[in-house]
Write an enzyme that holds these catalytic residues in place. Structure first.
Site, mmCIF file in Angstrom:
data_model
loop_
_atom_site.group_PDB
_atom_site.id
_atom_site.type_symbol
_atom_site.label_atom_id
_atom_site.label_comp_id
_atom_site.label_asym_id
_atom_site.label_seq_id
_atom_site.Cartn_x
_atom_site.Cartn_y
_atom_site.Cartn_z
ATOM 1 N N SER A 286 11.408 -32.531 16.779
ATOM 2 C CA SER A 286 11.844 -31.170 16.473
ATOM 3 C C SER A 286 12.364 -30.496 17.732
ATOM 4 O O SER A 286 11.850 -30.725 18.841
ATOM 5 C CB SER A 286 10.684 -30.351 15.892
ATOM 6 O OG SER A 286 11.034 -28.987 15.800
ATOM 7 N N LYS A 287 13.400 -29.666 17.551
ATOM 8 C CA LYS A 287 13.924 -28.905 18.678
ATOM 9 C C LYS A 287 12.885 -27.942 19.225
ATOM 10 O O LYS A 287 13.016 -27.444 20.341
ATOM 11 C CB LYS A 287 15.173 -28.132 18.259
ATOM 12 C CG LYS A 287 16.365 -29.030 17.936
ATOM 13 C CD LYS A 287 17.573 -28.215 17.521
ATOM 14 C CE LYS A 287 18.745 -29.114 17.175
ATOM 15 N NZ LYS A 287 19.941 -28.349 16.742
ATOM 16 N N ARG A 288 11.844 -27.684 18.433
ATOM 17 C CA ARG A 288 10.788 -26.786 18.896
ATOM 18 C C ARG A 288 9.886 -27.473 19.924
ATOM 19 O O ARG A 288 9.090 -26.813 20.585
ATOM 20 C CB ARG A 288 9.955 -26.297 17.706
ATOM 21 C CG ARG A 288 10.757 -25.445 16.721
ATOM 22 C CD ARG A 288 9.884 -24.959 15.575
ATOM 23 N NE ARG A 288 10.632 -24.138 14.626
ATOM 24 C CZ ARG A 288 11.288 -24.607 13.594
ATOM 25 N NH1 ARG A 288 11.300 -25.916 13.377
ATOM 26 N NH2 ARG A 288 11.946 -23.819 12.780
#
Length: 459
Positions: A286-288
């Site tokens: 995830s980009k998070r």
């Protein structure tokens, strides 16, 4: 949009009237023997480049280079509301840092440009006009409120939300009447007929009857920007893309894209959907996760070759998986037919060991070792600066000797400026409070040490 409005009130022909229907094999393969290999990496600049994107780009790059083809970077920036400042530059910067620069890109240019979708709106309008004329597309005047109500109703009934194709059946008179009130409708693609089967180069023969499970998709938004489905088909056609290597999440949408190719009378490319790159526990990248962006690894001192090595080592597509492979070796060994459908599990705890192997390889090469010396000199200067009582520690010969002595013991060049190795660059400086924490007899020990030093100096 003004040109499209004239098309909307014209009589519509049945969808099959535009171009000839493609046969099953044509719709699935679509390239001619001996044609040049052209592949593309087409990320959205809604974030910086991360490991998942790097893996997709790498597979495209090594496939192109193995077959003497071209690797193209195209940025899909049509969702203007989600663009991240600096992402366009970061994506190309990181591809260059990783050693897999594109042959054609927004920065480098090329014969099929422009390479930003926001600069290709005329092409999408042209394709939409052709679809409207053939009856393969139609204007949709449904408000966002109505679409939201459809979605809520479907979810309340535990059904998959889908558009009910209400505007598909509007008469020409009704379209003209609604255009007077809403001159900028969205345009939807008419899903009709049997979806063509296609042979995915990874997943084999596939067909998804999208018309039976989905509503007609929007292909051009009211602001004149295309959705992914139209943009990727139009761009891949005009850029002469021969093979589309992309994530397996797009496998189901491929039948929809083939229907668009068919409606436009265009030959589709080969498709190869790559299995996902997942975390070690099977969860999605995830980009998070702040630690999956390439700039994080670059700043932390990890080598590009180590990243390319680990993201291919955990997957498939090669005759053997072993640590320490370089990019030229990856290109030589890559075989698309060996890519399996199984997701690749990435264990980043192994990255330091991968980096150690590649660092040792660089140290063993005299030219590369000189570059490492320069990098370590800069790191020492930055880390210690005014603390360097003896500037001779920055001499190239001394720095090179340190690198040679510690190769195999360190995983990153930055390890040599950690507190554990600070003695190599600065004289130890210990405060009285620190000594007091070690022993209560610090004053007695200091006097004896100083006295011994004085005696030795007199001798």
């Amino acid at each position: 949009m003004a040109v499209l409005l004239k098309t909307l009130v014209h009589p519509r022909r049945p969808p099959a009237a535009l171009g000839r229907p493609l046969g099953r094999r044509e719709a699935s393969l679509g390239t001619h023997a001996g044609a040049a290999v052209r592949v593309r990496f087409a990320p959205s600049p809604t974030g910086f480049l991360h490991l998942g994107g790097l893996r997709t780009a790498l597979y495209n790059y090594i496939f192109a280079k193995k077959h003497g083809g071209s690797f193209i970077l195209r940025l899909e920036d049509t969702d203007q509301t989600r663009l991240v400042p600096g992402a366009v530059e970061n994506i190309e910067d990181m591809l260059e840092w990783a050693g897999i620069p594109p042959d054609e890109s927004p920065r480098r240019g090329g014969p099929a440009g422009p390479y930003l979708q926001s600069q290709r709106l005329a092409l999408y309008a042209q394709a939409t006009e052709a679809l409207l004329k053939s009856g393969a597309a139609y204007p949709c005047f449904c408000s966002p409120q109505r679409l939201e109500l459809l979605k809520r109703e479907a979810l309340r009934n535990r059904q998959t939300p889908r558009y009910d194709n209400r505007c598909r059946s509007l008469s020409e008179a009704q379209v003209a009447q609604k255009l007077a009130k809403d001159p900028k409708p969205a345009i939807r693609f008419h899903l009709e007929g049997e979806a063509p089967a296609f042979q995915d180069l990874v997943y084999g023969w596939n067909r998804h009857e999208v018309a039976s499970v989905e509503g007609d998709p929007v292909i051009l938004k009211s602001d004149g920007f295309p959705t992914y489905h139209l943009a990727c088909v139009v761009d891949d056609h005009h850029m002469g893309i021969s093979h589309v290597l992309r994530g397996s999440e797009w496998l189901v949408s491929t039948s929809k894209h083939l229907l668009l190719y068919q409606a436009l009378g265009w030959q589709p490319p080969h498709f190869a959907h790559l299995p996902l790159l997942l975390n070690r526990d099977g969860s999605k990248l995830s980009k998070r996760q702040g630690d999956i962006f390439l700039e994080h690894f670059a700043a932390a001192g990890f080598l590009p070759d180590a990243l390319l090595d680990i993201i291919t080592n955990c997957g498939s597509g090669f005759a053997e998986n072993r640590m320490g492979r370089t990019l030229p070796e990856l290109i030589t060994q890559f075989d698309l037919t060996r890519v399996t459908c199984h997701s690749a599990l990435l264990d980043l705890e192994k990255l330091p060991e991968f980096n150690r192997l590649h660092l040792c390889r660089l140290v063993s090469d005299e030219t590369q070792r000189r570059q490492l010396v320069g990098k370590l000199q800069a790191l020492v200067e930055e880390a210690f600066g005014s603390q360097l009582q003896d500037r001779h520690v920055l001499d190239a010969a001394y720095v090179e000797r340190i690198i040679l002595l510690r190769q195999g013991h360190i995983c990153r060049l930055q390890d040599l400026i950690s507190p554990a190795y600070s003695y190599l660059w600065t004289r130890p400086a210990v405060g009285r409070a620190q000594l007091g924490a070690v022993s209560e007899k610090v004053d007695i020990i200091a006097k004896r040490v100083l006295g011994l030093s004085l005696d030795l100096s007199r001798a």
